[in-house]
Design a protein around this motif. Structure first.
Motif, PDB file in Angstrom:
ATOM      1  N   PRO A 199      13.648  27.733  51.004  1.00  0.00           N
ATOM      2  CA  PRO A 199      15.055  27.398  51.311  1.00  0.00           C
ATOM      3  C   PRO A 199      16.036  27.813  50.226  1.00  0.00           C
ATOM      4  O   PRO A 199      17.221  28.031  50.497  1.00  0.00           O
ATOM      5  CB  PRO A 199      15.026  25.868  51.485  1.00  0.00           C
ATOM      6  CG  PRO A 199      13.595  25.531  51.745  1.00  0.00           C
ATOM      7  CD  PRO A 199      12.792  26.549  51.010  1.00  0.00           C
ATOM      8  N   ASP A 200      15.552  27.928  48.996  1.00  0.00           N
ATOM      9  CA  ASP A 200      16.459  28.314  47.910  1.00  0.00           C
ATOM     10  C   ASP A 200      16.964  29.740  48.073  1.00  0.00           C
ATOM     11  O   ASP A 200      18.040  30.082  47.543  1.00  0.00           O
ATOM     12  CB  ASP A 200      15.744  28.178  46.559  1.00  0.00           C
ATOM     13  CG  ASP A 200      15.366  26.735  46.252  1.00  0.00           C
ATOM     14  OD1 ASP A 200      16.052  25.825  46.781  1.00  0.00           O
ATOM     15  OD2 ASP A 200      14.395  26.521  45.513  1.00  0.00           O
ATOM     16  N   HIS A 201      16.227  30.580  48.786  1.00  0.00           N
ATOM     17  CA  HIS A 201      16.668  31.960  48.949  1.00  0.00           C
ATOM     18  C   HIS A 201      17.880  32.065  49.877  1.00  0.00           C
ATOM     19  O   HIS A 201      18.593  33.079  49.846  1.00  0.00           O
ATOM     20  CB  HIS A 201      15.509  32.805  49.502  1.00  0.00           C
ATOM     21  CG  HIS A 201      15.801  34.276  49.535  1.00  0.00           C
ATOM     22  ND1 HIS A 201      16.004  35.020  48.400  1.00  0.00           N
ATOM     23  CD2 HIS A 201      15.952  35.134  50.578  1.00  0.00           C
ATOM     24  CE1 HIS A 201      16.260  36.275  48.731  1.00  0.00           C
ATOM     25  NE2 HIS A 201      16.227  36.378  50.043  1.00  0.00           N
ATOM     26  N   LEU A 202      18.107  31.041  50.692  1.00  0.00           N
ATOM     27  CA  LEU A 202      19.294  31.055  51.544  1.00  0.00           C
ATOM     28  C   LEU A 202      20.582  31.079  50.719  1.00  0.00           C
ATOM     29  O   LEU A 202      21.569  31.723  51.100  1.00  0.00           O
ATOM     30  CB  LEU A 202      19.299  29.829  52.468  1.00  0.00           C
ATOM     31  CG  LEU A 202      18.467  29.913  53.746  1.00  0.00           C
ATOM     32  CD1 LEU A 202      18.529  28.602  54.503  1.00  0.00           C
ATOM     33  CD2 LEU A 202      18.969  31.047  54.626  1.00  0.00           C
ATOM     34  N   GLU A 227      11.289  35.606  55.595  1.00  0.00           N
ATOM     35  CA  GLU A 227       9.855  35.859  55.755  1.00  0.00           C
ATOM     36  C   GLU A 227       9.265  36.459  54.485  1.00  0.00           C
ATOM     37  O   GLU A 227       8.144  36.101  54.067  1.00  0.00           O
ATOM     38  CB  GLU A 227       9.629  36.801  56.941  1.00  0.00           C
ATOM     39  CG  GLU A 227       8.157  37.103  57.184  1.00  0.00           C
ATOM     40  CD  GLU A 227       7.965  38.347  58.043  1.00  0.00           C
ATOM     41  OE1 GLU A 227       6.799  38.677  58.326  1.00  0.00           O
ATOM     42  OE2 GLU A 227       8.973  38.989  58.388  1.00  0.00           O
ATOM     43  N   GLN A 228       9.998  37.367  53.834  1.00  0.00           N
ATOM     44  CA  GLN A 228       9.489  38.000  52.617  1.00  0.00           C
ATOM     45  C   GLN A 228       9.370  37.007  51.475  1.00  0.00           C
ATOM     46  O   GLN A 228       8.534  37.181  50.583  1.00  0.00           O
ATOM     47  CB  GLN A 228      10.418  39.152  52.215  1.00  0.00           C
ATOM     48  CG  GLN A 228      10.483  40.284  53.221  1.00  0.00           C
ATOM     49  CD  GLN A 228       9.132  40.942  53.441  1.00  0.00           C
ATOM     50  OE1 GLN A 228       8.348  41.116  52.506  1.00  0.00           O
ATOM     51  NE2 GLN A 228       8.854  41.298  54.692  1.00  0.00           N
ATOM     52  N   PHE A 273      21.765  44.440  51.622  1.00  0.00           N
ATOM     53  CA  PHE A 273      21.663  43.091  51.083  1.00  0.00           C
ATOM     54  C   PHE A 273      20.716  43.040  49.889  1.00  0.00           C
ATOM     55  O   PHE A 273      20.951  42.293  48.934  1.00  0.00           O
ATOM     56  CB  PHE A 273      21.170  42.127  52.166  1.00  0.00           C
ATOM     57  CG  PHE A 273      22.269  41.474  52.950  1.00  0.00           C
ATOM     58  CD1 PHE A 273      22.376  40.103  53.044  1.00  0.00           C
ATOM     59  CD2 PHE A 273      23.216  42.232  53.609  1.00  0.00           C
ATOM     60  CE1 PHE A 273      23.384  39.497  53.761  1.00  0.00           C
ATOM     61  CE2 PHE A 273      24.230  41.650  54.337  1.00  0.00           C
ATOM     62  CZ  PHE A 273      24.327  40.279  54.417  1.00  0.00           C
ATOM     63  N   ASN A 274      19.646  43.829  49.950  1.00  0.00           N
ATOM     64  CA  ASN A 274      18.614  43.745  48.925  1.00  0.00           C
ATOM     65  C   ASN A 274      18.818  44.731  47.781  1.00  0.00           C
ATOM     66  O   ASN A 274      18.001  44.763  46.855  1.00  0.00           O
ATOM     67  CB  ASN A 274      17.232  43.976  49.546  1.00  0.00           C
ATOM     68  CG  ASN A 274      16.867  42.866  50.523  1.00  0.00           C
ATOM     69  OD1 ASN A 274      17.265  41.722  50.361  1.00  0.00           O
ATOM     70  ND2 ASN A 274      16.103  43.221  51.547  1.00  0.00           N
ATOM     71  N   VAL A 306      18.705  39.869  59.641  1.00  0.00           N
ATOM     72  CA  VAL A 306      18.516  40.140  58.216  1.00  0.00           C
ATOM     73  C   VAL A 306      18.032  38.886  57.493  1.00  0.00           C
ATOM     74  O   VAL A 306      17.119  38.952  56.644  1.00  0.00           O
ATOM     75  CB  VAL A 306      19.826  40.673  57.610  1.00  0.00           C
ATOM     76  CG1 VAL A 306      19.743  40.711  56.085  1.00  0.00           C
ATOM     77  CG2 VAL A 306      20.136  42.059  58.150  1.00  0.00           C
ATOM     78  N   CYS A 307      18.604  37.748  57.800  1.00  0.00           N
ATOM     79  CA  CYS A 307      18.183  36.493  57.155  1.00  0.00           C
ATOM     80  C   CYS A 307      16.746  36.142  57.525  1.00  0.00           C
ATOM     81  O   CYS A 307      15.971  35.680  56.659  1.00  0.00           O
ATOM     82  CB  CYS A 307      19.120  35.360  57.549  1.00  0.00           C
ATOM     83  SG  CYS A 307      20.788  35.500  56.874  1.00  0.00           S
TER      84      CYS A 307
END
Length: 511
Positions: free
Chosen positions: A270-273, A264-265, A205-206, A258-259
């Motif tokens: 909320p925008d990272h969702l 947490e990182q 994912f990253n 994973v989410c």
């Protein structure tokens, strides 16, 4: 050569104007049309089964977090109040309470051991590997997960039976303590394996170019090649369907882990969702698409109708309803584990570990929120169980399996021809009643007063009748025999799905 040109002209005219009639082979074209309709019905029927099975897995998974702690507390309370209330009976605890105590102890010990495993170090160790290495590792982890699930439930079943086996019997086991340590070691190793899977998916994912995630999703389509061109009977397809349900639920839990780690990182922004949403959508879509394509072509190549998925759903519903019977021989979560190969303990240990490390609980308000969240989980578990039980009763009744719920536990499940329902049904039998303990370790075989007479008497052969003269010609008879042979060849096995061994793990290899 003088006749060549007229013949060529006549041939071309014949090719341009010749006709044919499809109704001369009506049966073949009707069968082809039915296959097309079956493929069109597969997505709907398959997703009905998948959704029902998914909520069965949710019910078994929520049981570990909600009702299992309460049942362990009740068992401990019984042990503490024994000196005050007096001891009566041959057991300190009921077999179900012993199994609950063992589950709770395994959960606590494995959670304590998981504190010594550093998730961040594992993530960076995996991130430093090349893409090809990670692709191979992920494939190896999937195979290892199936092998662990197949053997793990056997380890847990051996522990439960060794701990609750009647003392009057001659024991041929190695003891409860070795079995307990084997179970703890298995759950711990399986939790680490799932953690490595989640870390590999998190790395995918990253990654900047998303190449690893694309390769991992393309691996799902390789599964089509390994499954579609094999011969499948109804029972084999049932095992594959259960395995697909388990894989889909496990994938969703891995995506949740994973989410949580990514949020947490990024300090729970909320925008990272919305950044994670495209990748999550791609994973879920590929899982659903691969399952639909795989089952559509398996049913096409093996001449299996789409109605078979209703039978599979009824069989899963029968497992749920029968676990509420008075003569139930296993817990519902264990029956789901044996049927689907889904063992909730390792996944629960990992999820608790990730949640505890991702969310910091400090202060009275935080503990109040945790308590309210627990009450919400209990409410969700109860509502889910009630809805599932109601739906299961409907499916069992629709499949005419009600009579098999009231058969004795010693009834042979291997006979294909079952005697129809007997009117000697106990009026107190209910799907919500508690199982009654068995006092005699060697009970005599049950006798049914109203069914003993008909079943013990051999069937009276019908009187021989004179065969009427045949009005069919020999050619018609041969045509009917050939047609009957072809129907038998393409007909799927009508073996009752309830005859499948309840201890069959669906992660096993299917030939």
């Amino acid at each position: 050569c003088s006749d060549f040109y007229p013949s060529l002209t006549r041939f071309i005219c014949t090719e341009l104007t010749r006709g044919y009639f499809l109704e001369h082979n009506e049966a073949k074209y009707t069968e082809r049309r039915e296959k097309v309709y079956t493929c069109m019905r597969i997505p709907k029927e398959l997703e009905k089964l998948m959704i029902f099975g998914f909520f069965l897995c949710v019910d078994a998974f929520l049981y570990v977090f909600t009702l299992l702690p309460l049942r362990v507390l009740l068992a401990l309370l019984r042990l503490l109040t024994l000196p005050c209330c007096g001891f009566s009976g041959s057991r300190l605890l009921q077999p179900a309470q012993v199994c609950d105590m063992l589950r709770g102890l395994i959960l606590v010990l494995c959670f304590s051991m998981m504190h010594y495993v550093d998730y961040s170090m594992m993530y960076h160790l995996i991130r430093g590997q090349s893409v090809i290495k990670l692709y191979i590792i992920y494939n190896m982890l999937e195979v290892a997960d199936r092998l662990f699930s197949s053997f793990g439930q056997d380890i847990l079943d051996a522990l439960y039976w060794t701990a609750t086996e009647p003392k009057e019997r001659k024991r041929d086991s190695i003891g409860v303590i070795p079995h307990f340590f084997m179970a703890v070691f298995y759950v711990f190793l399986h939790a680490i394996l799932i953690m490595v899977q989640a870390s590999t998916l998190n790395v995918a994912f990253n990654s900047h170019n998303k190449s690893l995630l694309t390769i991992m999703m393309s691996n799902n389509f390789v599964e089509i090649k390994g499954s579609v061109f094999k011969k499948f009977e109804k029972n084999n397809l049932f095992q594959m369907s259960n395995s697909d349900i388990k894989e889909r639920f496990t994938s969703y839990v891995l995506l949740l882990i994973v989410c949580l780690r990514n949020m947490e990182q990024f300090s729970w922004n909320p925008d990272h969702l919305w950044v994670l949403f495209p990748d999550v959508f791609m994973v879920v879509t590929s899982e659903v698409a691969v399952d639909i394509i795989k089952h559509a072509f398996i049913t096409k190549f093996n001449d299996i109708t789409a109605d078979v998925y209703s039978e599979y759903r009824a069989s899963l519903a029968f497992d749920l309803v029968s676990s509420r019977q008075k003569n139930a021989c296993t817990d519902y979560s264990d029956s789901v584990a044996r049927r689907m190969g889904f063992i909730p303990l390792p996944l629960a240990v990992l999820l608790i570990r990730v949640v505890m490390s991702s969310i910091k609980v400090q202060g009275a308000l935080s503990y109040t929120c945790v308590f309210l969240f627990y009450l919400g989980l209990v409410t969700l578990k109860v509502l889910n169980s009630i809805v599932l039980l109601g739906k299961s009763c409907v499916y069992v009744k629709r499949a005419n399996m009600e009579d098999k719920l009231f058969e004795g536990p010693s009834a042979a499940p291997s006979t294909v021809e079952q005697i129809p329902a007997t009117p000697c049904r106990s009026p107190s039998s209910s799907v919500t009643t508690q199982p009654t303990p068995r006092t005699d370790p060697f009970p005599p075989p049950p006798t049914d007063t109203c069914s003993a007479a008909p079943t013990s008497r051999p069937p009276t052969p019908p009187p021989e009748l004179e065969e009427p003269p045949s009005s069919l010609s020999q050619e018609e008879e041969e045509e009917e025999e050939a047609q009957g042979a072809s129907e038998l060849k393409h007909r799927t096995s009508n073996k009752d799905l309830l005859e499948i061994d309840r201890f069959t793990i669906c992660g096993n290899r299917i030939d």
